[in-house]
Design an enzyme around this catalytic site. Structure first.
Site, PDB file in Angstrom:
ATOM      1  N   GLU A 116      42.925 120.471   3.810  1.00 21.89           N
ATOM      2  CA  GLU A 116      44.383 120.477   3.713  1.00 21.89           C
ATOM      3  C   GLU A 116      44.829 119.696   2.482  1.00 21.89           C
ATOM      4  O   GLU A 116      45.845 119.007   2.508  1.00 21.89           O
ATOM      5  CB  GLU A 116      44.993 119.881   4.979  1.00 21.89           C
ATOM      6  CG  GLU A 116      44.690 120.666   6.244  1.00 21.89           C
ATOM      7  CD  GLU A 116      45.504 120.179   7.426  1.00 21.89           C
ATOM      8  OE1 GLU A 116      46.736 120.392   7.440  1.00 21.89           O
ATOM      9  OE2 GLU A 116      44.898 119.575   8.322  1.00 21.89           O
ATOM     10  N   GLY A 155      46.016 120.513  -0.557  1.00 23.44           N
ATOM     11  CA  GLY A 155      47.016 120.922  -1.527  1.00 23.44           C
ATOM     12  C   GLY A 155      46.475 121.847  -2.595  1.00 23.44           C
ATOM     13  O   GLY A 155      45.278 122.153  -2.652  1.00 23.44           O
ATOM     14  N   PRO A 156      47.360 122.334  -3.488  1.00 23.60           N
ATOM     15  CA  PRO A 156      46.987 123.379  -4.455  1.00 23.60           C
ATOM     16  C   PRO A 156      45.877 122.992  -5.419  1.00 23.60           C
ATOM     17  O   PRO A 156      45.044 123.829  -5.766  1.00 23.60           O
ATOM     18  CB  PRO A 156      48.296 123.644  -5.198  1.00 23.60           C
ATOM     19  CG  PRO A 156      49.370 123.171  -4.286  1.00 23.60           C
ATOM     20  CD  PRO A 156      48.789 122.014  -3.533  1.00 23.60           C
ATOM     21  N   ALA A 163      49.992 125.926   2.666  1.00 25.91           N
ATOM     22  CA  ALA A 163      51.328 126.365   3.058  1.00 25.91           C
ATOM     23  C   ALA A 163      52.183 126.547   1.823  1.00 25.91           C
ATOM     24  O   ALA A 163      52.066 125.790   0.851  1.00 25.91           O
ATOM     25  CB  ALA A 163      51.968 125.350   4.003  1.00 25.91           C
ATOM     26  N   LEU A 204      46.071 112.663   9.328  1.00 26.15           N
ATOM     27  CA  LEU A 204      45.005 113.668   9.486  1.00 26.15           C
ATOM     28  C   LEU A 204      44.351 113.618  10.862  1.00 26.15           C
ATOM     29  O   LEU A 204      43.122 113.706  10.967  1.00 26.15           O
ATOM     30  CB  LEU A 204      43.942 113.517   8.380  1.00 26.15           C
ATOM     31  CG  LEU A 204      44.438 113.637   6.936  1.00 26.15           C
ATOM     32  CD1 LEU A 204      43.275 113.497   5.969  1.00 26.15           C
ATOM     33  CD2 LEU A 204      45.166 114.940   6.713  1.00 26.15           C
ATOM     34  N   HIS A 234      21.910 121.639  25.503  1.00 26.57           N
ATOM     35  CA  HIS A 234      22.263 122.957  25.015  1.00 26.57           C
ATOM     36  C   HIS A 234      22.827 123.814  26.149  1.00 26.57           C
ATOM     37  O   HIS A 234      22.578 123.575  27.327  1.00 26.57           O
ATOM     38  CB  HIS A 234      21.040 123.647  24.411  1.00 26.57           C
ATOM     39  CG  HIS A 234      20.565 123.004  23.150  1.00 26.57           C
ATOM     40  ND1 HIS A 234      19.501 123.482  22.416  1.00 26.57           N
ATOM     41  CD2 HIS A 234      20.998 121.910  22.477  1.00 26.57           C
ATOM     42  CE1 HIS A 234      19.295 122.723  21.358  1.00 26.57           C
ATOM     43  NE2 HIS A 234      20.203 121.765  21.373  1.00 26.57           N
ATOM     44  N   ARG A 265      47.195 116.087  16.918  1.00 22.64           N
ATOM     45  CA  ARG A 265      48.254 115.549  17.772  1.00 22.64           C
ATOM     46  C   ARG A 265      48.827 116.671  18.624  1.00 22.64           C
ATOM     47  O   ARG A 265      49.922 117.181  18.381  1.00 22.64           O
ATOM     48  CB  ARG A 265      49.331 114.875  16.915  1.00 22.64           C
ATOM     49  CG  ARG A 265      48.787 113.688  16.116  1.00 22.64           C
ATOM     50  CD  ARG A 265      49.853 112.949  15.345  1.00 22.64           C
ATOM     51  NE  ARG A 265      50.431 113.724  14.267  1.00 22.64           N
ATOM     52  CZ  ARG A 265      49.875 113.871  13.060  1.00 22.64           C
ATOM     53  NH1 ARG A 265      48.705 113.302  12.792  1.00 22.64           N
ATOM     54  NH2 ARG A 265      50.483 114.567  12.125  1.00 22.64           N
ATOM     55  N   GLU A 298      22.191 126.886  27.170  1.00 20.07           N
ATOM     56  CA  GLU A 298      21.265 127.613  28.044  1.00 20.07           C
ATOM     57  C   GLU A 298      20.729 126.722  29.156  1.00 20.07           C
ATOM     58  O   GLU A 298      20.652 127.126  30.328  1.00 20.07           O
ATOM     59  CB  GLU A 298      20.078 128.153  27.232  1.00 20.07           C
ATOM     60  CG  GLU A 298      20.460 129.013  26.043  1.00 20.07           C
ATOM     61  CD  GLU A 298      20.506 128.243  24.744  1.00 20.07           C
ATOM     62  OE1 GLU A 298      19.861 128.696  23.784  1.00 20.07           O
ATOM     63  OE2 GLU A 298      21.181 127.193  24.698  1.00 20.07           O
TER      64      GLU A 298
END
Length: 378
Positions: A314, A316-317, A173, A223, A69, A226, A71
């Site tokens: 990602e 799509g609609p 998009a 996916l 961790h 890059r 800390e």
């Protein structure tokens, strides 16, 4: 409201430097977003006063895989110099024994006089206990410094703990006319190079990238992240109710190199699942709804049980609309191109439009000629 003006600080009043050093701690933690699941990505800074004012001794970030961790790293690097200093940490230090001892024990051993945090950890194993243990040992504890910003950085951890699922960022998009794709034919390329680089950076901060099987069949995506210098690859997740994902697609062909999970229904064919598993794909079963499609809430819960905290969708609609209707969208990234293209699939549908209306818009960004609008759950 700034940290200096917050009325609800339960310990000493925040100093003039607290917001500055807390922002540094949060920025440090943000660097490893996507790397530390199932743990949150926390940043820590050790500061002490000298004759000229406060100086930074050391910094720490939760390491890939979630340990050690932040800390513990910062305090171990500071050594004896931490005694009498201040520890800034973007999330309440853990107080329970897991694979490593509690960070509270390391803080007490280091001898700091003051601990400043941004948020109480909602994890029921902690949830204020870390703060209480430090106060009980005489350490001055200040909380809620830049808490709104910290909630954004730790959205994945908070959502997984409080809602039992990962936080979902939806990216969509569209052209100026609101078109997001084609129902047939080649993939519609909408955004420019600058926006694409921004999307790859967003991918790098996610635990997983999600699409539906329709996107796999239409686009055969890879996916992956890059970008030069970035080697971390998020898990790739496909929602596929009936296991239609081809064994010849690029996701399956590269499953040995990049973790690839397919979430499917309990009724999906066992033989198809075995073929995919033999090729290195992790097949996860989830419930189906009455329409024969995946129960998205149960699918997301299954990802949470495997440790995922931040999912970047990602897909799509169609998947975007389904997630919005199921109230599973915590952040939406809407990228509008500066040009039109020949497509016929509308991007923002009724359910997503209603979800966006309930969200809080952030300041828009420009990426080349494309406009990026970000909305987040209030």
């Amino acid at each position: 409201m700034t940290a200096l003006a917050q009325p609800n600080l339960p310990a000493s009043q925040a100093s003039a430097h607290d917001a500055r050093f807390m922002r540094l701690a949060m920025n440090l933690g943000a660097r490893h977003l996507g790397h530390t699941w199932p743990n949150p990505s926390v940043g820590a800074v050790v500061v002490r006063e000298d004759g000229a004012g406060p100086i930074i001794l050391t910094q720490g970030i939760t390491q890939p895989g979630g340990r050690p961790h932040a800390e513990r790293i910062a305090l171990e690097q500071a050594g004896a110099a931490a005694r009498g200093g201040t520890l800034y940490v973007s999330l309440e230090p853990c107080s329970h024994h897991g694979r490593t001892p509690p960070c509270v024990d390391a803080i007490l051993a280091a001898g700091v006089n003051r601990v400043v945090t941004a948020l109480e950890d909602p994890d029921p194993r902690v949830r204020g206990r870390g703060h209480d243990l430090l106060r009980a040992r005489g350490i001055d504890v200040v909380t809620d410094v830049l808490s709104s910003e910290a909630r954004r950085v730790h959205r994945g951890h908070i959502t997984r703990v409080t809602r039992g699922r990962p936080a979902v960022t939806l990216k969509l998009a569209q052209t100026r006319a609101g078109i997001s794709g084609r129902s047939a034919g080649p993939r519609l390329l909408i955004t420019g190079e600058s926006a694409n680089r921004r999307v790859h950076l967003m991918r790098s901060h996610a635990d997983a990238i999600l699409v539906g099987v329709g996107t796999v069949l239409a686009d055969d995506p890879l996916l992956t992240v890059r970008l030069p210098g970035l080697v971390h690859q998020p898990v790739r997740v496909v929602f596929d109710s009936h296991l239609r994902t081809p064994t010849t697609c690029r996701l399956v062909a590269s499953a040995d190199a990049v973790p690839t999970w397919i979430v499917t229904s309990a009724e999906a064919p066992d033989e198809a699942a075995r073929r995919l598993s033999d090729l290195g794909v992790t097949v996860i079963r989830a419930r189906c709804g009455s329409d024969g499609q995946l129960d998205l809430a149960d699918a997301m819960a299954s990802l949470s049980r495997r440790g995922l905290t931040r999912v970047f969708c990602e897909g799509g609609p169609s998947l975007a609309e389904a997630l919005a209707v199921a109230d599973l969208v915590d952040e939406c990234v809407l990228i509008t191109s500066d040009h039109d293209a020949d497509g016929d699939v509308r991007g923002v549908r009724l359910g997503l439009a209603a979800a966006l209306a309930r969200m809080v818009p952030l300041l828009p960004e420009q990426a080349g000629g494309d406009r990026i609008e970000i909305y987040e759950r209030g």
